[in-house]
Design a protein around this motif. Structure first.
Motif, PDB file in Angstrom:
ATOM      1  N   THR A  10       0.849  -1.285   0.161  1.00 31.15           N
ATOM      2  CA  THR A  10      -0.066  -0.111  -0.093  1.00 31.15           C
ATOM      3  C   THR A  10       0.867   1.146  -0.167  1.00 31.15           C
ATOM      4  O   THR A  10       0.561   2.049  -0.653  1.00 31.15           O
ATOM      5  CB  THR A  10      -1.009  -0.151   1.213  1.00 31.15           C
ATOM      6  N   ALA A  55     -11.016   7.609  -3.256  1.00 32.87           N
ATOM      7  CA  ALA A  55     -11.536   6.612  -2.469  1.00 32.87           C
ATOM      8  C   ALA A  55     -12.596   6.971  -1.489  1.00 32.87           C
ATOM      9  O   ALA A  55     -13.080   6.167  -0.555  1.00 32.87           O
ATOM     10  CB  ALA A  55     -10.442   6.346  -1.319  1.00 32.87           C
ATOM     11  N   GLY A  56     -13.285   8.104  -1.751  1.00 32.55           N
ATOM     12  CA  GLY A  56     -14.528   8.558  -0.967  1.00 32.55           C
ATOM     13  C   GLY A  56     -14.522   9.549   0.110  1.00 32.55           C
ATOM     14  O   GLY A  56     -15.197   9.704   1.038  1.00 32.55           O
ATOM     15  N   THR A  71     -12.735  12.221   6.874  1.00 29.27           N
ATOM     16  CA  THR A  71     -13.826  11.136   6.513  1.00 29.27           C
ATOM     17  C   THR A  71     -15.358  11.722   6.502  1.00 29.27           C
ATOM     18  O   THR A  71     -15.439  12.919   6.944  1.00 29.27           O
ATOM     19  CB  THR A  71     -13.736  10.363   7.733  1.00 29.27           C
ATOM     20  N   LEU A 108      -7.569   5.961   4.495  1.00 25.86           N
ATOM     21  CA  LEU A 108      -7.996   4.965   3.529  1.00 25.86           C
ATOM     22  C   LEU A 108      -8.540   3.682   4.313  1.00 25.86           C
ATOM     23  O   LEU A 108      -9.604   3.083   3.888  1.00 25.86           O
ATOM     24  CB  LEU A 108      -7.030   4.774   2.543  1.00 25.86           C
ATOM     25  N   ALA A 109      -7.750   2.962   5.128  1.00 30.02           N
ATOM     26  CA  ALA A 109      -7.823   1.876   5.688  1.00 30.02           C
ATOM     27  C   ALA A 109      -9.023   1.967   6.478  1.00 30.02           C
ATOM     28  O   ALA A 109      -9.970   0.874   6.706  1.00 30.02           O
ATOM     29  CB  ALA A 109      -6.759   1.243   6.179  1.00 30.02           C
ATOM     30  N   HIS A 111     -11.538   4.009   6.627  1.00 28.98           N
ATOM     31  CA  HIS A 111     -12.680   4.211   5.758  1.00 28.98           C
ATOM     32  C   HIS A 111     -13.253   2.976   5.069  1.00 28.98           C
ATOM     33  O   HIS A 111     -14.352   2.603   5.249  1.00 28.98           O
ATOM     34  CB  HIS A 111     -12.444   5.416   4.771  1.00 28.98           C
ATOM     35  N   LYS A 112     -12.491   2.338   4.609  1.00 29.59           N
ATOM     36  CA  LYS A 112     -12.462   0.920   4.040  1.00 29.59           C
ATOM     37  C   LYS A 112     -13.162   0.033   5.028  1.00 29.59           C
ATOM     38  O   LYS A 112     -13.927  -0.749   4.482  1.00 29.59           O
ATOM     39  CB  LYS A 112     -11.561   0.579   3.074  1.00 29.59           C
ATOM     40  N   SER A 113     -12.747  -0.038   6.043  1.00 29.36           N
ATOM     41  CA  SER A 113     -13.257  -0.902   7.104  1.00 29.36           C
ATOM     42  C   SER A 113     -14.567  -0.702   7.452  1.00 29.36           C
ATOM     43  O   SER A 113     -15.348  -1.476   8.180  1.00 29.36           O
ATOM     44  CB  SER A 113     -12.277  -1.068   8.297  1.00 29.36           C
ATOM     45  N   GLU A 114     -15.183   0.619   7.055  1.00 27.43           N
ATOM     46  CA  GLU A 114     -16.680   0.799   7.479  1.00 27.43           C
ATOM     47  C   GLU A 114     -16.709   0.932   9.008  1.00 27.43           C
ATOM     48  O   GLU A 114     -18.022   0.652   9.422  1.00 27.43           O
ATOM     49  CB  GLU A 114     -17.541  -0.090   6.965  1.00 27.43           C
TER      50      GLU A 114
END
Length: 442
Positions: A10, A55-56, A71, A108-109, A111-114
Motif C-alpha cells: 500500500t 476513495a470517497g 472522513t 483509507l484503511a 474508511h474502507k473498514s466501514e
C-alpha cells in the motif's frame, strides 16, 4: 482495540506517483525539490487530494493552501494526523512525506473498514514546513493558527517573495499580513488529538533495531551570528602575542573549543542541550557587513564570523545556557583583544512535553501490534510543535503525539534519505489503530 494492519505494498503504491513529483534532473538519486508554494509542492498535494477523493474521502483547502482530508460525516470533534510534503533543495522524499503517506493510508484503511466513527478523522498536509528556501519554518501550520509574522511575506526565494509565491498557488497572503488564522476557533477547538508520523532523522531507532520511537518532547532552537572584530596586520612583520596581534580567527578558534567544553559541562550537570557551529566566515551573512574578504594568506585576521545554534526542549534551559555561552564568548574575545557582536536572529521555544496520555496509548498499541518501541525527544522542529502550542477555547492545549520511524543511517535532507515501505507501513499501522481507537470512543 481495533488493530489495522497496513501493508508495505500500500505504501509503495501511494509513493509511486510522489517518487516522480519534484524529482531533480529526472534521476532518483539526485534528490527532490518541492519548495514551499511551488508548482511541485502543489502537484504533490493535488495527487493526495485526487487519491483521497477517488476513495470517497472529502477534501478542502484553507485560505493559505493547506489541504484537509476528512472522513465523510458531520462531527463535532476530530482525531487528526498531518505532516508536510515540501522538501529542502536536493532533499529526500521521506522527511514529511512519509507522514503524509502514512496518514493517507490510515484514513483509507479505516474508511474502507466501514468502522462506525463517533469522531471524525482528518489528515492535514501543511504547506512549507522547511525553512531552506524562504528562511521561514512551518509556514502553513503557523498561518493556520495566525502565528506567522507578516514580515515572512517579504522573504524571497529565487527572486520571488513568499507573498507572490502564495498568490501563484491560489493561496491568500492577506491572512498572514493581517495576522488572521486560516483555521477558525470552532475548528481548532474541535481537534481532540493530533498525531504526526515522521522519520527520526537520526540513528537511535536503527542502531537499537527498534520499529517505533514515541516522542516525548520537541527541541526548539536559538540561532545567533557571532561577529568578531580584530585588527588586520602583516602576517610576517607582526610579532606573536596578544599585545601585538588582535587575531579574530584565533579568538574564534579558542571560543569554539571553550564552547564545546561548556556544553559538555552543562549536560553533565543535567541539561539536555545540543549546540552547533554550522557556518564559519560565510561568504554572505544577512544583517551585518563584515570585512571577511579582507582576510588573506599574508594577514593577521581582522574579522571572523560564525553561526551559533543551541537546541533544547525547555526554553528556560536554552536561555540560561545561552547567557553563559554569550558571556564566555565575550570573555574569550577580550582575552585576545577582539571586540564581539552577537545577533540572535531566530528564537523558537521547544515543547518540553508532548501529551502523556497519547504517549501511553502509543506504547499500548505498539505492544498490541508487536512493534518494538522506545521513547526519545525530537531533535528537529516539526509542525506538531506548532499544533502543541495551541490553546483551545476551554483553556486546554491540543493533545499532540509524535511517532518516529527509522531512516537509513539516520540521514535526512539528502538524496540518500530512505525509509523502507515496511518501516512506514509499521508506523502507519500504529497510527491507524490509534486513530480508530480514539474515533470510536464516546
Amino acid at each position: 482495540m481495533n488493530l489495522i494492519h497496513i501493508h508495505a505494498q500500500t505504501i509503495e503504491h501511494l509513493y509511486a506517483a510522489l517518487n516522480r513529483i519534484g524529482l531533480l534532473d529526472g534521476v532518483l538519486n539526485s534528490g527532490f525539490l518541492r519548495a514551499p508554494y511551488s508548482d511541485a509542492e502543489t502537484a504533490a498535494i493535488s495527487y493526495i487530494q485526487q487519491t483521497a477523493t477517488t476513495a470517497g474521502l472529502n477534501c478542502r483547502s484553507d485560505a493559505v493552501g493547506n489541504l484537509i482530508v476528512e472522513t465523510p460525516g458531520s462531527f463535532s470533534t476530530w482525531i487528526e494526523t498531518g505532516s508536510h510534503i515540501d522538501t529542502v533543495p536536493g532533499g529526500g522524499n521521506f522527511d514529511g512525506t512519509a507522514g503524509v503517506v502514512a496518514g493517507l493510508a490510515a484514513l483509507l484503511a479505516i474508511h474502507k473498514s466501514e468502522t462506525v466513527l463517533k469522531h471524525g478523522l482528518r489528515l492535514r498536509i501543511w504547506r512549507g514546513e522547511e525553512s531552506a528556501t524562504f528562511g521561514v519554518t512551518s509556514i502553513g501550520s503557523k498561518a493556520a493558527f495566525g502565528e506567522l509574522d507578516a514580515s515572512a511575506l517579504d522573504q524571497t526565494y529565487e527572486g520571488k517573495t513568499l507573498a507572490d509565491a502564495m498568490l501563484e498557488q491560489q493561496a491568500d497572503p492577506e491572512f498572514i499580513r493581517l495576522g488572521k488564522p486560516a483555521m477558525d476557533d470552532h475548528e481548532r477547538d474541535g481537534i481532540a488529538a493530533f498525531f504526526e508520523l515522521h522519520i527520526e532523522q537520526g540513528k537511535v531507532l536503527e542502531c537499537s533495531d527498534t520499529d517505533i520511537g514515541i516522542v516525548t518532547a520537541i527541541r526548539g532552537s536559538r540561532r545567533s551570528w557571532v561577529n568578531l572584530h580584530g585588527t588586520f596586520d602583516h602576517s610576517g612583520a607582526t610579532p606573536m602575542g596578544t599585545e601585538f596581534r588582535q587575531d579574530a580567527n584565533l579568538a574564534m578558534a579558542y571560543t569554539m573549543v571553550e564552547l564545546d567544553q561548556l556544553i559538555g559541562q552543562a549536560n553533565n550537570d543535567g541539561a539536555d542541550l545540543v549546540q552547533t557551529v554550522g557556518l564559519i566566515n560565510p561568504s554572505q551573512q544577512s544583517g551585518f557587513s563584515m570585512p571577511l574578504r579582507d582576510n588573506a594568506l599574508t594577514k593577521v585576521s581582522g574579522a571572523a564570523c560564525f553561526s551559533f545554534e543551541v537546541r533544547g526542549c525547555d526554553a528556560q534551559s536554552v536561555n540560561s545556557y545561552c547567557d553563559r555561552a554569550f558571556a564566555l564568548i565575550h570573555d574569550t574575545a577580550n582575552r585576545f583583544g577582539v571586540s564581539v557582536e552577537i545577533d540572535t536572529f531566530s528564537d523558537q521555544a521547544g515543547i518540553p512535553a508532548l501529551n502523556s496520555d497519547l504517549q501511553n496509548l502509543m506504547a499500548e498499541t505498539s505492544h498490541a501490534l508487536n512493534l518494538k518501541h522506545i521513547t526519545l525527544p525530537s531533535g528537529a522542529w516539526h509542525d506538531a510543535g506548532t499544533v502543541a502550542r495551541q490553546v483551545r477555547g476551554d483553556g486546554t492545549t491540543i493533545p499532540v503525539g509524535m511517532i518516529f520511524i527509522p531512516c537509513r543511517n539516520g540521514i535526512s535532507h539528502s538524496p540518500d534519505e530512505q525509509s523502507s515501505p515496511q518501516q512506514i507501513a509499521k508506523g502507519a499501522s500504529l497510527l491507524a489503530a490509534m486513530m480508530s481507537e480514539l474515533a470510536c470512543l464516546s
